[in-house]
Scaffold this motif. Sequence first.
Motif, short mmCIF file in Angstrom:
data_model
loop_
_atom_site.label_atom_id
_atom_site.label_comp_id
_atom_site.label_asym_id
_atom_site.label_seq_id
_atom_site.Cartn_x
_atom_site.Cartn_y
_atom_site.Cartn_z
N GLY A 250 25.46 35.79 -27.55
CA GLY A 250 26.91 35.84 -27.66
C GLY A 250 27.40 37.24 -27.37
N PRO A 251 28.71 37.41 -27.13
CA PRO A 251 29.25 38.73 -26.82
C PRO A 251 29.18 39.66 -28.02
CG PRO A 251 31.01 37.14 -27.12
CD PRO A 251 29.74 36.35 -27.13
N CYS B 240 30.53 39.15 -31.99
CA CYS B 240 30.78 37.72 -32.24
C CYS B 240 30.18 37.24 -33.55
CB CYS B 240 30.26 36.88 -31.08
SG CYS B 240 28.45 36.71 -31.04
N HIS C 65 20.39 40.05 -26.32
CA HIS C 65 21.52 40.23 -25.41
C HIS C 65 21.24 39.67 -24.02
CE1 HIS C 65 24.79 42.25 -27.35
NE2 HIS C 65 23.99 43.16 -27.89
N ARG D 139 30.46 32.54 -30.45
CA ARG D 139 31.66 33.27 -30.06
C ARG D 139 32.62 33.24 -31.25
NH1 ARG D 139 34.04 35.46 -25.71
NH2 ARG D 139 36.30 35.64 -25.76
N LEU E 249 28.67 30.11 -19.86
CA LEU E 249 28.76 31.56 -19.69
C LEU E 249 30.20 32.00 -19.54
CD1 LEU E 249 25.73 32.10 -17.30
CD2 LEU E 249 25.87 32.73 -19.71
N PHE F 171 31.22 34.17 -22.67
CA PHE F 171 31.24 35.57 -22.27
C PHE F 171 32.40 35.94 -21.34
CE2 PHE F 171 26.84 34.60 -23.32
CZ PHE F 171 26.45 35.68 -24.08
N LEU G 164 32.25 35.25 -18.23
CA LEU G 164 31.46 35.74 -17.10
C LEU G 164 31.36 34.69 -16.02
CD1 LEU G 164 29.47 37.91 -15.94
CD2 LEU G 164 27.65 36.63 -17.11
N SER H 151 34.13 39.93 -15.86
CA SER H 151 34.63 38.96 -16.81
C SER H 151 36.14 38.87 -16.70
CB SER H 151 34.22 39.38 -18.23
OG SER H 151 34.72 40.65 -18.52
#
Length: 284
Positions: free
Chosen positions: A44-45, A48, A206, A222, A241, A245, A247, A268
């Motif tokens: 996750g980002p 989060c 990551h 998230r 994704l 993210f 992304l 992003s």
Amino acid sequence: MTHSTSTAVPPLSAHGLTLGFDGRAVVPALDVEFTRGSVTSVIGPNGCGKSTLLRGLGRLLRPQAGSVRLDGTDMAAMRPRAVAQRLSILPQTPHAPSGLTVGELVARGRHPRQRWYQQFGRGDEAAVAHALDATDIADLAASPLEDLSGGQRQRAWISMTLAQEAELLLLDEPTTYLDLAHQVEVLELIASLNQDLGRTVVMVLHDISLAARYSDTIVAMRDGRIVAQGTPAEVVTADLLWEVFGLRAEVITEPTEGRPHVVPLGASRVKSAAGAVRADGARA
């Protein structure tokens, strides 16, 4: 008290788990179960709630609400020593006193197995030796921790968790600050601990492609919530994704293991003075 270790009972689970700081919920009312004998990666980002979740699961952070269960038993009702005998957690940036040798660090993993009146015995020595052998650093036992490379140091910390002889390992970013070769080295070690010793592993990562390569299950988070949980092929998709993210990426199948591999295609979510821009370049 006898605890069930039936495969029908998850080794670790959270139920309505709310975690946070200063009255603010970072992880709100989360439910999750982990499968015995598996490797699970949480992705996750930044910000989060991944590390917060892991700390809550490892009893380093008291829940604001809900519960964490170890083999079906509420962890809050268990003695700390009983928890430490069955669950080991390695934080993202562990610290050790200056001058501590690898052997001394690994021996600290035996503390949950000892009583105040017991000395370090043959069983402890055997457990430490086994942990050093399993991580292939027995020849470094007399070396100060600060003299090791990044990969060797991570092996030493993982060796300490193994010396606890806990069935469940929680690892927060075990590849942090490592170059790619050392990242793979550590993940190969984790995979072997799972396959050869039957350890159940939950780790925060990551790198999504590496998570997909070395995990049985992926949990995507998230905003403190679980967006998806399943096999790497089920979770690591272009749509997810973008959702998790922001992304734009293509997900291909890597040739050796048939696992998903992420190919980023662009930045992003972008905002300009004229307004928000979607991934396809159109105005939101």
